[in-house]
Design a protein around this motif. Structure first.
Motif, PDB file in Angstrom:
ATOM      1  N   LYS A  54       4.608   1.256  -2.493  1.00 14.60           N
ATOM      2  CA  LYS A  54       3.307   1.425  -1.779  1.00 14.60           C
ATOM      3  C   LYS A  54       2.918   0.341  -0.573  1.00 14.60           C
TER       4      LYS A  54
ATOM      5  N   ARG B 186       1.977  -2.617  -0.879  1.00 15.38           N
ATOM      6  CA  ARG B 186       0.899  -3.089  -1.475  1.00 15.38           C
ATOM      7  C   ARG B 186       0.704  -4.507  -1.563  1.00 15.38           C
TER       8      ARG B 186
ATOM      9  N   SER C   2      -2.953   3.479  -8.049  1.00 15.29           N
ATOM     10  CA  SER C   2      -2.993   4.638  -7.566  1.00 15.29           C
ATOM     11  C   SER C   2      -1.640   4.957  -6.966  1.00 15.29           C
TER      12      SER C   2
ATOM     13  N   ASN D  45      -0.462   6.384  -4.370  1.00 14.89           N
ATOM     14  CA  ASN D  45      -0.433   6.759  -2.697  1.00 14.89           C
ATOM     15  C   ASN D  45       0.067   5.435  -1.987  1.00 14.89           C
TER      16      ASN D  45
ATOM     17  N   SER E  49      -6.486   7.936  -2.572  1.00  8.86           N
ATOM     18  CA  SER E  49      -5.723   8.085  -3.885  1.00  8.86           C
ATOM     19  C   SER E  49      -5.319   9.435  -3.976  1.00  8.86           C
TER      20      SER E  49
HETATM   21 MG    MG Z   1      -5.496   2.394  -5.279  1.00  6.78          MG
END
Ligand code: MG
Ligand code: AMP
Length: 338
Positions: A57, A59, A144, A146, A152
């Motif tokens: 992701k 992230r 999520s 994405n 999302s």
């Molecule tokens: Mg999220």
């Protein structure tokens, strides 16, 4: 390589989902539908699998994940302290679109919680998520599904656009019925605190949790805490590449319209007549506000494919589910006119 599997959202075939569950057991990552949005899951106790989620992701490591369970019994290995104390609240909202924050047990990896001493947990009600989680046999950590910063995913095609090729399995269970990420309520403090508004409205939560505290930042224009209660809140979300102008103050709408004569307008169906001659994108119906929540992220994903220099979105009265919709729109907007 990504395996794409399709299931009936209401009555999923267990044999098909067994393959996805096996992938979780083997340390892989699986995108799956829930009633809120699609999640990207891994065995929460397998650190290298959890780290794959962050890498895929893109992230930040301090943005914690939500752990998904199918049975309250699973709380015993995750939550520190007296679970019974909050049992009534969980029984009202689970399975369903509410995430609760608890103090974590030592065996919950810090990679899952972004280094926090608390853990976020949810029991989804979506039939596909329930069967998949049961067959996986372990709590599944899942943000999520994405790429970080994108809206999302509420349809398998959104997951495919962002993650095809980098995840092991994508379970296509059609459109997610609620369309907004879960409501988050922190039960780890002296009093319950709303951390993120979502499909379960403040009014609904307050009926069961009357002393729910709504932090100031959720009521402000910027919508961001000065000092984040959870690290993930500080990150910019959902932002389309194009400028997105959110007009809250109706008195300033004409001025914005004349400043951006060619910009398409995102608005509820009931308002589209007002913008005769302009391209409008319908976000749902005001008289059925849940349709607006359901469509929101799909509409935000469409913004970048429009041939326009900027896009205008009409602010909505922040009541009930539309309070949660406005929370996401404020995060997505590059400019808020109020
Ligand atoms: Mg999220
Ligand atoms: P996502 O599933 O992508 O919506 O991300 C999960 C979000 O849950 C994070 O961005 C945090 O805002 C929130 N969250 C997860 N764990 C915690 C926690 N321990 N305390 C507070 N918020 C959390």
């Amino acid at each position: 390589m990504t395996t794409l599997i399709k299931v009936d959202p209401l009555n999923p075939n267990e044999g098909i989902l067994r393959k996805a569950a096996q992938t979780i057991k083997e340390g892989g990552v699986v995108a799956f539908p829930t009633e809120t949005v699609y999640g990207l899951g891994a065995d929460c106790f397998n650190i290298s699998a959890v780290l794959k989620i962050f890498q895929i992701k893109n992230r930040p490591a301090d943005n914690p994940l939500i752990i998904h369970i199918y049975d309250k019994k699973q709380l015993e290995e995750l939550v520190e302290g007296d679970i019974e104390q909050n049992s009534y609240v969980m029984d009202v909202f689970w399975p369903g679109p509410v995430t609760f924050i608890f103090r974590k047990k030592a065996n919950v990896p810090r990679e899952v919680t972004g280094g926090l001493e608390t853990v976020a947990i949810r029991m989804p009600s979506h039939p596909v998520a329930q069967v998949f989680l049961r067959l996986s046999g372990t709590p599944v950590a899942a943000p999520s599904a994405n790429l970080s910063g994108k809206p999302s995913p509420t349809r398998a095609e959104h997951v495919i656009a962002d993650l095809y090729g980098s995840v092991d399995v994508i379970i296509d269970g059609g459109e997610t019925p609620l369309g907004l990420e879960s409501t988050i309520v922190d039960l780890s403090r002296d009093y319950p605190v709303l951390l993120r508004p979502g499909p379960a409205t403040i009014e609904e939560i307050k009926k069961i949790v009357p002393n729910l505290y709504i932090p100031d930042f959720l009521l402000k224009k910027e919508n961001e805490p000065v000092k984040p209660l959870a690290p993930g809140m500080a990150y910019r979300h959902y932002a389309p590449d194009k400028p997105l102008i959110l007009v809250i103050n109706e008195k300033k709408l004409d001025e914005v319209l004349s400043k951006h004569p060619d910009s398409p307008i995102i608005c509820p169906e009931e308002m589209s007549d007002r913008f005769y001659g302009r391209k409008t994108i319908i976000m749902g119906k005001l008289r059925e506000p849940f349709t607006i929540a359901q469509n929101l992220f799909h509409v935000l994903r469409e913004v970048d494919s429009l041939n326009a220099e900027s896009v205008i979105v009409i602010g909505l009265e922040p009541q009930g589910i539309l309070f949660s919709v406005m929370n996401r729109l404020k995060k997505a907007a590059s400019e808020v006119i109020d």
